[in-house]
Design a protein around this motif. Structure first.
Motif, PDB file in Angstrom:
ATOM      1  N   MET A  19      31.938  74.710  97.472  1.00 32.19           N
ATOM      2  CA  MET A  19      31.253  72.993  96.218  1.00 32.19           C
ATOM      3  C   MET A  19      31.385  73.672  95.378  1.00 32.19           C
ATOM      4  O   MET A  19      30.174  74.980  94.531  1.00 32.19           O
ATOM      5  N   ILE A  20      31.001  72.792  93.886  1.00 28.84           N
ATOM      6  CA  ILE A  20      30.867  73.396  92.917  1.00 28.84           C
ATOM      7  C   ILE A  20      30.570  72.120  92.141  1.00 28.84           C
ATOM      8  O   ILE A  20      30.477  71.431  92.530  1.00 28.84           O
ATOM      9  N   ILE A  21      29.107  73.112  91.762  1.00 28.51           N
ATOM     10  CA  ILE A  21      27.817  71.903  90.763  1.00 28.51           C
ATOM     11  C   ILE A  21      28.017  72.032  89.518  1.00 28.51           C
ATOM     12  O   ILE A  21      28.027  72.705  88.683  1.00 28.51           O
ATOM     13  N   SER A  22      28.878  70.310  89.048  1.00 24.77           N
ATOM     14  CA  SER A  22      29.118  70.752  87.576  1.00 24.77           C
ATOM     15  C   SER A  22      27.723  70.047  86.946  1.00 24.77           C
ATOM     16  O   SER A  22      26.345  69.095  87.509  1.00 24.77           O
ATOM     17  N   TYR A  23      26.853  69.771  85.402  1.00 21.56           N
ATOM     18  CA  TYR A  23      25.387  70.501  85.224  1.00 21.56           C
ATOM     19  C   TYR A  23      25.765  69.731  84.109  1.00 21.56           C
ATOM     20  O   TYR A  23      26.589  71.427  83.143  1.00 21.56           O
ATOM     21  N   LYS A  24      25.674  68.829  83.095  1.00 23.19           N
ATOM     22  CA  LYS A  24      26.715  69.069  82.120  1.00 23.19           C
ATOM     23  C   LYS A  24      25.404  68.914  81.382  1.00 23.19           C
ATOM     24  O   LYS A  24      24.055  68.388  81.086  1.00 23.19           O
ATOM     25  N   GLN A  25      25.228  69.860  80.452  1.00 28.36           N
ATOM     26  CA  GLN A  25      24.073  69.716  79.231  1.00 28.36           C
ATOM     27  C   GLN A  25      23.857  69.266  78.052  1.00 28.36           C
ATOM     28  O   GLN A  25      25.028  68.138  78.281  1.00 28.36           O
ATOM     29  N   ASP A  26      23.001  68.750  77.379  1.00 28.85           N
ATOM     30  CA  ASP A  26      22.228  68.126  76.075  1.00 28.85           C
ATOM     31  C   ASP A  26      24.035  68.287  75.115  1.00 28.85           C
ATOM     32  O   ASP A  26      24.443  66.788  74.573  1.00 28.85           O
ATOM     33  N   ASP A  27      24.303  69.188  74.525  1.00 24.81           N
ATOM     34  CA  ASP A  27      25.204  69.794  74.339  1.00 24.81           C
ATOM     35  C   ASP A  27      26.542  68.698  74.189  1.00 24.81           C
ATOM     36  O   ASP A  27      27.570  68.983  73.926  1.00 24.81           O
ATOM     37  N   GLY A  28      26.474  68.368  75.676  1.00 26.86           N
ATOM     38  CA  GLY A  28      27.992  67.647  76.050  1.00 26.86           C
ATOM     39  C   GLY A  28      29.019  68.775  76.747  1.00 26.86           C
ATOM     40  O   GLY A  28      29.664  67.799  77.534  1.00 26.86           O
ATOM     41  N   THR A  29      28.271  69.749  76.360  1.00 24.51           N
ATOM     42  CA  THR A  29      29.610  71.071  77.641  1.00 24.51           C
ATOM     43  C   THR A  29      28.943  71.123  79.214  1.00 24.51           C
ATOM     44  O   THR A  29      28.297  70.579  79.134  1.00 24.51           O
ATOM     45  N   VAL A  30      29.858  71.164  80.217  1.00 23.78           N
ATOM     46  CA  VAL A  30      30.089  71.526  81.257  1.00 23.78           C
ATOM     47  C   VAL A  30      29.758  72.811  81.871  1.00 23.78           C
ATOM     48  O   VAL A  30      30.175  73.400  81.642  1.00 23.78           O
ATOM     49  N   GLU A  31      28.710  72.974  82.587  1.00 21.17           N
ATOM     50  CA  GLU A  31      28.871  74.175  83.717  1.00 21.17           C
ATOM     51  C   GLU A  31      28.880  74.012  84.629  1.00 21.17           C
ATOM     52  O   GLU A  31      28.233  72.960  85.292  1.00 21.17           O
ATOM     53  N   GLU A  32      29.553  75.311  85.285  1.00 25.15           N
ATOM     54  CA  GLU A  32      30.502  74.208  86.521  1.00 25.15           C
ATOM     55  C   GLU A  32      29.400  75.804  87.499  1.00 25.15           C
ATOM     56  O   GLU A  32      30.045  77.091  87.337  1.00 25.15           O
TER      57      GLU A  32
END
Length: 149
Positions: A1-14
């Motif tokens: 499973m992939i958890i996407s985390y949208k950072q404050d600067d708009g980039t997405v960490e997976e």
């Protein structure tokens, strides 16, 4: 499973649960009150905020060893966190559905009911079609497309 985390600067960490160690998975189970991993995966599928937070926390703890679960939070979690399933998980779900339905000869019906759910959760919705083709059930996609036209 992939958890996407949208950072404050708009980039997405997976972050992938496949990258967790057995100890980290056990620590998530403990943080979640002793839930078994299968239940946590089900909660992730339901976009449960505590389960999502637990996965992000365990990855953050790799760099901040003393980070406690109860102290970790994700403001704006609804717009920042999302769990998605991988192609392998889609294939597993389809295989399990097919195995359960074989005795009733209703595998197409069971799979057909599962497809919208899988598309919604898929990291890449096209993976659902690829998995169906691999299972020999590509006709379900074509039948659905024909009925929409």
């Amino acid at each position: 499973m992939i958890i996407s985390y949208k950072q404050d600067d708009g980039t997405v960490e997976e972050l992938s649960t496949d990258d967790l160690t057995a100890r980290e998975a056990a620590d998530i189970e403990t943080a979640m009150g002793g839930d078994q991993w299968q239940r946590i995966e089900a909660l992730l599928n339901l976009q449960d905020p505590t389960a999502l937070r637990a996965v992000i926390w365990i990855f953050r703890r790799r760099e901040q060893v003393d980070l406690k679960f109860e102290d970790f939070d994700v403001p704006g979690w609804r717009r920042r966190l999302k769990a998605r399933i991988t192609r392998a998980e889609i294939e597993d779900a389809l295989n399990n559905t097919m195995l359960q339905a074989i005795s009733t000869k209703a595998e197409d019906t069971g799979i057909d009911l599962l497809i919208p759910h899988l598309r919604k959760l898929a990291q890449d919705p096209a993976d659902v079609d690829v998995a169906l083709d691999g299972l020999g059930k590509g006709h379900l996609v074509r039948r659905r497309q024909e009925s929409q036209h």
